[in-house]
Design a protein around this motif. Sequence first.
Motif, mmCIF file in Angstrom:
data_model
loop_
_atom_site.group_PDB
_atom_site.id
_atom_site.type_symbol
_atom_site.label_atom_id
_atom_site.label_comp_id
_atom_site.label_asym_id
_atom_site.label_seq_id
_atom_site.Cartn_x
_atom_site.Cartn_y
_atom_site.Cartn_z
ATOM 1 N N GLY A 78 21.809 39.297 18.677
ATOM 2 C CA GLY A 78 21.437 37.893 18.475
ATOM 3 C C GLY A 78 19.963 37.729 18.168
ATOM 4 N N GLU A 79 19.119 38.459 18.901
ATOM 5 C CA GLU A 79 17.676 38.374 18.663
ATOM 6 C C GLU A 79 17.308 38.917 17.287
ATOM 7 O OE1 GLU A 79 18.528 38.552 23.017
ATOM 8 O OE2 GLU A 79 19.168 39.695 21.246
ATOM 9 N N ALA A 80 17.967 40.014 16.896
ATOM 10 C CA ALA A 80 17.691 40.585 15.575
ATOM 11 C C ALA A 80 18.118 39.621 14.476
ATOM 12 C CB ALA A 80 18.405 41.921 15.429
ATOM 13 N N GLU A 81 19.300 39.018 14.617
ATOM 14 C CA GLU A 81 19.762 38.061 13.614
ATOM 15 C C GLU A 81 18.797 36.882 13.502
ATOM 16 O OE1 GLU A 81 23.672 35.321 12.476
ATOM 17 O OE2 GLU A 81 23.230 35.765 14.576
ATOM 18 N N LEU A 82 18.335 36.369 14.632
ATOM 19 C CA LEU A 82 17.441 35.208 14.606
ATOM 20 C C LEU A 82 16.158 35.518 13.847
ATOM 21 C CD1 LEU A 82 16.774 32.328 15.459
ATOM 22 C CD2 LEU A 82 15.884 33.253 17.620
ATOM 23 N N LEU A 83 15.574 36.691 14.073
ATOM 24 C CA LEU A 83 14.343 37.044 13.351
ATOM 25 C C LEU A 83 14.613 37.152 11.858
ATOM 26 C CD1 LEU A 83 11.383 37.792 13.237
ATOM 27 C CD2 LEU A 83 12.007 40.168 13.784
ATOM 28 N N VAL A 84 15.767 37.708 11.486
ATOM 29 C CA VAL A 84 16.123 37.794 10.068
ATOM 30 C C VAL A 84 16.227 36.397 9.465
ATOM 31 C CG1 VAL A 84 17.955 38.431 8.445
ATOM 32 C CG2 VAL A 84 17.279 40.031 10.253
ATOM 33 N N LEU A 85 16.921 35.502 10.151
ATOM 34 C CA LEU A 85 17.104 34.157 9.606
ATOM 35 C C LEU A 85 15.780 33.409 9.506
ATOM 36 C CD1 LEU A 85 20.424 32.932 11.300
ATOM 37 C CD2 LEU A 85 20.094 34.300 9.230
ATOM 38 N N GLN A 86 14.946 33.533 10.509
ATOM 39 C CA GLN A 86 13.662 32.828 10.471
ATOM 40 C C GLN A 86 12.765 33.365 9.363
ATOM 41 O OE1 GLN A 86 12.295 33.406 14.504
ATOM 42 N NE2 GLN A 86 13.256 31.522 15.238
ATOM 43 N N THR A 87 12.721 34.678 9.210
ATOM 44 C CA THR A 87 11.854 35.271 8.185
ATOM 45 C C THR A 87 12.349 34.907 6.785
ATOM 46 O OG1 THR A 87 11.343 37.124 9.660
ATOM 47 C CG2 THR A 87 10.887 37.429 7.311
ATOM 48 N N GLU A 88 13.652 35.017 6.578
ATOM 49 C CA GLU A 88 14.193 34.720 5.255
ATOM 50 C C GLU A 88 14.162 33.221 4.968
ATOM 51 O OE1 GLU A 88 17.935 36.711 4.732
ATOM 52 O OE2 GLU A 88 17.025 38.698 4.948
ATOM 53 N N LEU A 89 14.288 32.394 5.980
ATOM 54 C CA LEU A 89 14.174 30.941 5.771
ATOM 55 C C LEU A 89 12.821 30.593 5.165
ATOM 56 C CD1 LEU A 89 15.090 27.970 6.167
ATOM 57 C CD2 LEU A 89 14.104 28.107 8.467
ATOM 58 N N LYS A 90 11.764 31.135 5.737
ATOM 59 C CA LYS A 90 10.424 30.857 5.216
ATOM 60 C C LYS A 90 10.303 31.293 3.752
ATOM 61 C CE LYS A 90 5.813 30.628 4.989
ATOM 62 N NZ LYS A 90 5.131 29.356 4.679
ATOM 63 N N ALA A 91 10.709 32.531 3.459
ATOM 64 C CA ALA A 91 10.561 33.051 2.097
ATOM 65 C C ALA A 91 11.501 32.356 1.122
ATOM 66 C CB ALA A 91 10.824 34.555 2.096
ATOM 67 N N ASP A 92 12.764 32.202 1.507
ATOM 68 C CA ASP A 92 13.771 31.688 0.576
ATOM 69 C C ASP A 92 13.618 30.186 0.350
ATOM 70 O OD1 ASP A 92 14.611 34.284 0.720
ATOM 71 O OD2 ASP A 92 16.542 33.874 1.663
ATOM 72 N N LEU A 93 13.303 29.435 1.401
ATOM 73 C CA LEU A 93 13.142 27.993 1.221
ATOM 74 C C LEU A 93 11.889 27.677 0.409
ATOM 75 C CD1 LEU A 93 14.351 25.234 1.770
ATOM 76 C CD2 LEU A 93 13.044 25.149 3.906
ATOM 77 N N ASP A 94 10.814 28.398 0.664
ATOM 78 C CA ASP A 94 9.613 28.199 -0.161
ATOM 79 C C ASP A 94 9.929 28.454 -1.633
ATOM 80 O OD1 ASP A 94 8.113 27.523 2.032
ATOM 81 O OD2 ASP A 94 6.854 29.315 2.018
ATOM 82 N N ALA A 95 10.677 29.518 -1.915
ATOM 83 C CA ALA A 95 11.021 29.839 -3.301
ATOM 84 C C ALA A 95 11.899 28.745 -3.904
ATOM 85 C CB ALA A 95 11.735 31.185 -3.362
ATOM 86 N N TYR A 96 12.868 28.251 -3.147
ATOM 87 C CA TYR A 96 13.738 27.189 -3.661
ATOM 88 C C TYR A 96 12.945 25.911 -3.925
ATOM 89 C CZ TYR A 96 17.021 23.371 -3.894
ATOM 90 O OH TYR A 96 17.685 22.241 -4.307
ATOM 91 N N LEU A 97 12.140 25.481 -2.963
ATOM 92 C CA LEU A 97 11.424 24.207 -3.104
ATOM 93 C C LEU A 97 10.474 24.226 -4.300
ATOM 94 C CD1 LEU A 97 10.698 23.417 0.652
ATOM 95 C CD2 LEU A 97 12.320 22.245 -0.852
ATOM 96 N N SER A 98 9.978 25.389 -4.662
ATOM 97 C CA SER A 98 9.070 25.478 -5.813
ATOM 98 C C SER A 98 9.770 25.163 -7.122
ATOM 99 C CB SER A 98 8.442 26.872 -5.880
ATOM 100 O OG SER A 98 9.404 27.844 -6.271
ATOM 101 N N THR A 99 11.111 25.178 -7.128
ATOM 102 C CA THR A 99 11.876 24.908 -8.354
ATOM 103 C C THR A 99 12.391 23.473 -8.429
ATOM 104 O OG1 THR A 99 14.103 25.463 -7.510
ATOM 105 C CG2 THR A 99 12.684 27.291 -8.214
ATOM 106 N N THR A 100 12.125 22.661 -7.413
ATOM 107 C CA THR A 100 12.662 21.305 -7.394
ATOM 108 C C THR A 100 11.849 20.387 -8.303
ATOM 109 O OG1 THR A 100 11.338 20.805 -5.421
ATOM 110 C CG2 THR A 100 13.603 21.546 -5.068
ATOM 111 N N PRO A 101 12.402 19.216 -8.670
ATOM 112 C CA PRO A 101 11.675 18.287 -9.542
ATOM 113 C C PRO A 101 10.343 17.835 -8.931
ATOM 114 C CG PRO A 101 13.989 17.674 -9.372
ATOM 115 C CD PRO A 101 13.764 18.742 -8.356
#
Length: 525
Positions: free
Chosen positions: A334-357
């Motif tokens: 559970g702890e390992a999954e949480l760190l993965v989700l938090q780290t990828e959330l930062k990287a992936d959401l930043d990348a997505y938001l940069s493509t929005t209108p």
Amino acid sequence: MMIRAACAALLMLPAAAVAQDMPRVEEQSIDALRAQMAQGTSSVAITQAYLARIAAMDRTGPTLRAVIATNPDALAQAKASDARRKSGRPLGALDGIPVLIKDNIETSDPLATTAGSLALRDNVTRRDAPVVALLRKQGAVILGKTNLSEWANIRSTHSISGWSAVGGLVRNPYALDRTSCGSSSGSGAAVAASFAAVAIGTETDGSVVCPSSMNGLVGLKPTLGMVSRTHVVPISHSQDTPGPMARSVRDAALLFNAMVGVDPADPATRDARPHMHDFAAPLATASLSGVRIAVLHPEMLDSLKARYDASLAVLKAQGAVLVDVEAPKLEGIGEAELLVLQTELKADLDAYLSTTPKAVKTRSLDQVIAFNQANAASEMPFFAQETFVAAAQTRGLSDPEYLGARAKSLRLAGAEGIDALLGKAQATLIVAPTYGMPWLSDTVYGDTFNGPSASELPAISGYPHLTVPMGVVRGVPVGLSFITTRWGDQTVLNAGYVFEQAAKARVVPTYAATNDAGPGLAGAR
């Protein structure tokens, strides 16, 4: 709200068109709707009937709040489908079938993709996610966008599943004071209430199978890589996937057929092509005779255990060989999954938001956090954003701690989890209760995930996970999970179909105000 848009368009149709008897859409399968169209009912009439049902039940009546917005273009799409059918050139099995889309998936219609957040209320991208583009190629009518747990339930550990600042709180059609789970809450409640025959949800860990289980539906979390995630508001590229939600296994398979595909922009899909085929066709000849199934027995209430035991008896009666297994102890997963989700959330959401209108002013996770703080009264009336804050402090996709956590979680969920269970039992499938019963929606304490949960291992490993209704317990739905190894989507669909046809366990929702009322609460005095 745009939920009124297509309903207003319905009212502007010629009086004769509105006055005609609307076709029956409640509890109608894709095949039943296609049969109606083959007999002369138009897709326009079917779409009108769904829009009328949404208008009568979503913000009035039982007030399910399952739909964030209906599509102003839905009736035009239905009209185009009718023209194709009249000319003998239908596009595919879904031509003319209205489909609802979770509101973290982009469509090219004039609809914002909000992920439930006011920070994205201007996110009208006018682009189709590839999964939506594939639906259009089949002729599906994009009926609208469904409500969800805001930001797909990743903002806080104390969230209320089904609540978003844009859509409000989704209510469970079986008991209105109970959770619809999340994060695909609106997709779950909408399909249960027959706002459409099928809907698309998304899952990172449990967000398709939990709302499906708790709304009496079939839900497939596919093998990661079967369905593109491009133009879907992300949490984690390691675990995110769209999945079909329906009232039957066949409908889920028919929708899944139209969703799968290779997307050059999503590297996870590069190996999907050899596994793409008609997932609905093999169901008719599916069998469990001689199939070995590993059976988990998690701790659960006696009432749920009785329903689970009855479901196991159904599997055995269909010829399955049931092998009891003990869940492995996977320390630190559970702890390992949480760190993965938090780290990828930062990287992936930043990348997505940069493509929005350009109209979208929140263009990074840090800016979303600031927006929520500045708009706390509307965005954070019940719970905060501590998971967002923790994600913002992660150190990127090259961080050794993150890389170690991903390797650990993948090993524990796959090789030492699902693979080990199947190997020990020499089994093809694992079965377990999907979750416990729906809990009371609680604005003080948030979600209370009481009871078993089957979602973690297939979510982390990327393996397929199907939930099928196994009836109701104390008046609310519960689901039975089928899990197997990578690319085994047909295997779980086949098993789920055999069980579904034998058990006939799904119960139609009653829209009860509560399932707690009764003389027992009053006491003896």
